[in-house]
Design an enzyme around this catalytic site. Structure first.
Site, PDB file in Angstrom:
ATOM      1  N   ASP A 161       2.730  -6.691   2.700  1.00 47.06           N
ATOM      2  CA  ASP A 161       1.559  -5.907   3.075  1.00 47.06           C
ATOM      3  C   ASP A 161       1.989  -4.573   3.682  1.00 47.06           C
ATOM      4  O   ASP A 161       1.398  -4.075   4.641  1.00 47.06           O
ATOM      5  CB  ASP A 161       0.638  -6.659   4.036  1.00 47.06           C
TER       6      ASP A 161
ATOM      7  N   ASN B 298      -6.927   0.377  -2.305  1.00 48.76           N
ATOM      8  CA  ASN B 298      -7.643   1.193  -1.316  1.00 48.76           C
ATOM      9  C   ASN B 298      -6.928   2.512  -1.060  1.00 48.76           C
ATOM     10  O   ASN B 298      -6.379   2.777  -0.001  1.00 48.76           O
ATOM     11  CB  ASN B 298      -7.872   0.411  -0.014  1.00 48.76           C
TER      12      ASN B 298
ATOM     13  N   HIS C 214       1.637   4.323   8.146  1.00 48.93           N
ATOM     14  CA  HIS C 214       0.825   5.330   8.812  1.00 48.93           C
ATOM     15  C   HIS C 214       1.753   6.219   9.622  1.00 48.93           C
ATOM     16  O   HIS C 214       2.840   5.795  10.040  1.00 48.93           O
ATOM     17  CB  HIS C 214      -0.201   4.695   9.750  1.00 48.93           C
TER      18      HIS C 214
ATOM     19  N   ARG D 196      -0.056   4.289  -0.957  1.00 48.47           N
ATOM     20  CA  ARG D 196      -0.848   5.442  -0.500  1.00 48.47           C
ATOM     21  C   ARG D 196      -1.101   6.531  -1.532  1.00 48.47           C
ATOM     22  O   ARG D 196      -1.630   7.576  -1.174  1.00 48.47           O
ATOM     23  CB  ARG D 196      -0.193   6.073   0.735  1.00 48.47           C
TER      24      ARG D 196
ATOM     25  N   HIS E 118       0.880  -1.171   0.000  1.00 45.28           N
ATOM     26  CA  HIS E 118       0.000   0.000   0.000  1.00 45.28           C
ATOM     27  C   HIS E 118       0.920   1.224   0.000  1.00 45.28           C
ATOM     28  O   HIS E 118       1.473   1.574   1.038  1.00 45.28           O
ATOM     29  CB  HIS E 118      -0.896   0.014   1.234  1.00 45.28           C
TER      30      HIS E 118
END
Length: 448
Positions: free
Chosen positions: A313, A94, A317, A64, A62
């Protein structure tokens, strides 16, 4: 681009170790031989005493972008990836807006072509209402179709059973699933909230995102795949119980016969529930890191061929976000920079062999996703290579972290299996152990 000769390499590839030289020209491996005589104008790099392996192909990240670029970008996270020996990645849908149309998919490819230091592809995200768009997708337009069969980051839960049937029946390429049963999780959250309020201890995440939640959803995915003969890849398996759903493929030839495969991620292999004590919500991820019993079952499944692929994965954050209470702290860890060194550390501890690490992070990914000319050290293949000094003990310090979020769950640890001292992407040295030299990667191509 100069012709490049790597001399005195110890190649680890296809379960064999051998000394050889590697000649690279126009981005590809032209020759592998015990001794290649250098010619005028060639660049020669002597890597005596070091290992050369195919670059890791990370099938689950991810990064982002677009929409969440305060956490990471394709540029920042691919930079960290090549520093960690990841030469290709497949990125999840996502983001904001989510990658649930062919137009959004094309936009991500355009962004990556102007920013990514590693090779790249992207998943098309399935939702409850975009089945017609999925049907129009061509087999090689995306690396796969991602289905969130459990709510995770973002709002892409597919919980309509008729839609799931349609996805598994019509997907033009591999279907990759996030399997957690949302009603079970919501029931557990209510119980734990009644007990603790918002101050749920981080270690309780393993019980809230429970074994049963994973098993119920994974069982449904496998059942649908068998019914519709779908090529299914179940992402980030975390429990011993789920492993009974999958057949063993101890060799690559056996893997090629499988239509249903399973994956484990580095954090579920490296950490276990006791690590919440020191890492807190930094270790919070979906599905959750569980007990040492489940961790050890995953180790065995990797070695037995029940787990086919190891991925990251990677999901960055901000540290401030991670320091919130249980319900506010987001799930996900930044991992690409240290995933391969962590696997080498586990190899050094006798959990896996280096050959197994190479098979699960390179060969098996190329086979399962039908990637063209990557994942092996072979003449004619793209020169996506990683040079490892097996004698270096790598101390992980925050000051060396390359992620935009600027932290790592491995901080303060010494990884003992060696360090990435060089990464080549398409024949270019993009990481020399000290400096990143920007060179854009290429879109992955597929034999489908």
């Amino acid at each position: 681009m100069k012709t490049l000769l790597l001399t005195n390499t110890l190649i680890i590839n296809e379960d064999i170790r051998h000394q050889s030289d590697i000649l690279i020209d126009k981005g590809r491996i032209q020759k592998i031989a015990p001794q290649i005589t250098p010619q005028p104008g060639w660049q020669v790099i002597d890597v005596r005493g070091k290992w050369v392996i195919p670059g890791m192909i990370d099938d689950q990240v991810h990064f982002r972008e677009p929409g969440l670029t305060h956490k990471g970008t394709i540029a920042s996270e691919s930079r960290a990836a090549v520093m960690g020996g990841i030469t290709s990645f497949m990125e999840m849908p996502n983001v904001a807006p989510p990658t649930t149309t062919r137009q959004a998919l094309g936009d991500k490819f355009r962004r990556a072509s102007q920013a990514s230091l590693a090779n790249f592809s992207f998943y098309f995200g399935a939702t409850n209402d975009n089945l017609d768009e999925l049907k129009a997708l061509t087999p090689s337009q995306a690396c796969g179709v991602k289905v969130f069969m459990g709510a995770s980051t973002g709002n892409m839960l597919v919980d309509d059973e008729q839609v799931l049937e349609g996805i598994f029946r019509n997907a033009p390429c591999l279907v990759a699933t996030h399997c957690e049963h949302t009603p079970t999780i919501q029931h557990n959250e209510a119980i734990w909230r009644a007990r603790f309020g918002d101050a749920i201890p981080p270690s309780e995440h393993a019980a809230i995102r429970s074994v049963d939640a994973c098993l119920l959803s994974s069982r449904q995915a496998v059942s649908l795949a068998k019914k519709h003969r779908t090529r299914l890849h179940v992402l980030h398996i975390t429990t011993a119980d789920e492993l009974t759903l999958f057949d063993a493929a101890p060799t690559l030839s056996a893997l090629r016969q499988k239509t249903i495969t399973a994956e484990a991620c580095i954090h579920h292999l490296f950490f276990h529930q006791a690590d919440y004590e020191t890492l807190g919500h930094k270790l919070k991820c979906n599905p959750s890191v569980k007990s040492a019993h489940h961790q050890q079952a995953l180790w065995k499944a990797v070695n037995d061929g029940v787990i086919d692929i190891i991925a990251t994965d990677h999901a960055p954050h901000l540290l401030d976000e991670k320091q919130s209470d249980y319900f506010s702290a987001p799930s996900g860890l930044p991992l690409v920079q240290h995933a391969l060194p962590a696997l080498l550390d586990m190899s050094n501890r006798g959990i896996f062999t280096p050959e197994t690490v190479v098979r699960k992070t390179s060969h098996a990914v190329a086979e399962r996703f039908q990637i063209t000319d990557r994942g092996y050290i072979r003449e004619g293949y793209w020169a996506d290579l990683v040079v490892i000094d097996p004698l270096i003990v790598q101390q992980i310090h925050r000051r060396d972290v390359a992620y935009q979020c600027a932290w790592s769950p491995f901080e303060g640890r010494a990884l003992t299996g060696g360090a990435i001292v060089m990464t080549l992407v398409n024949g270019h040295v993009v990481w020399d152990g000290h400096t990143v030299t920007p060179q854009y990667g290429l879109p992955l191509e597929f034999c489908r």
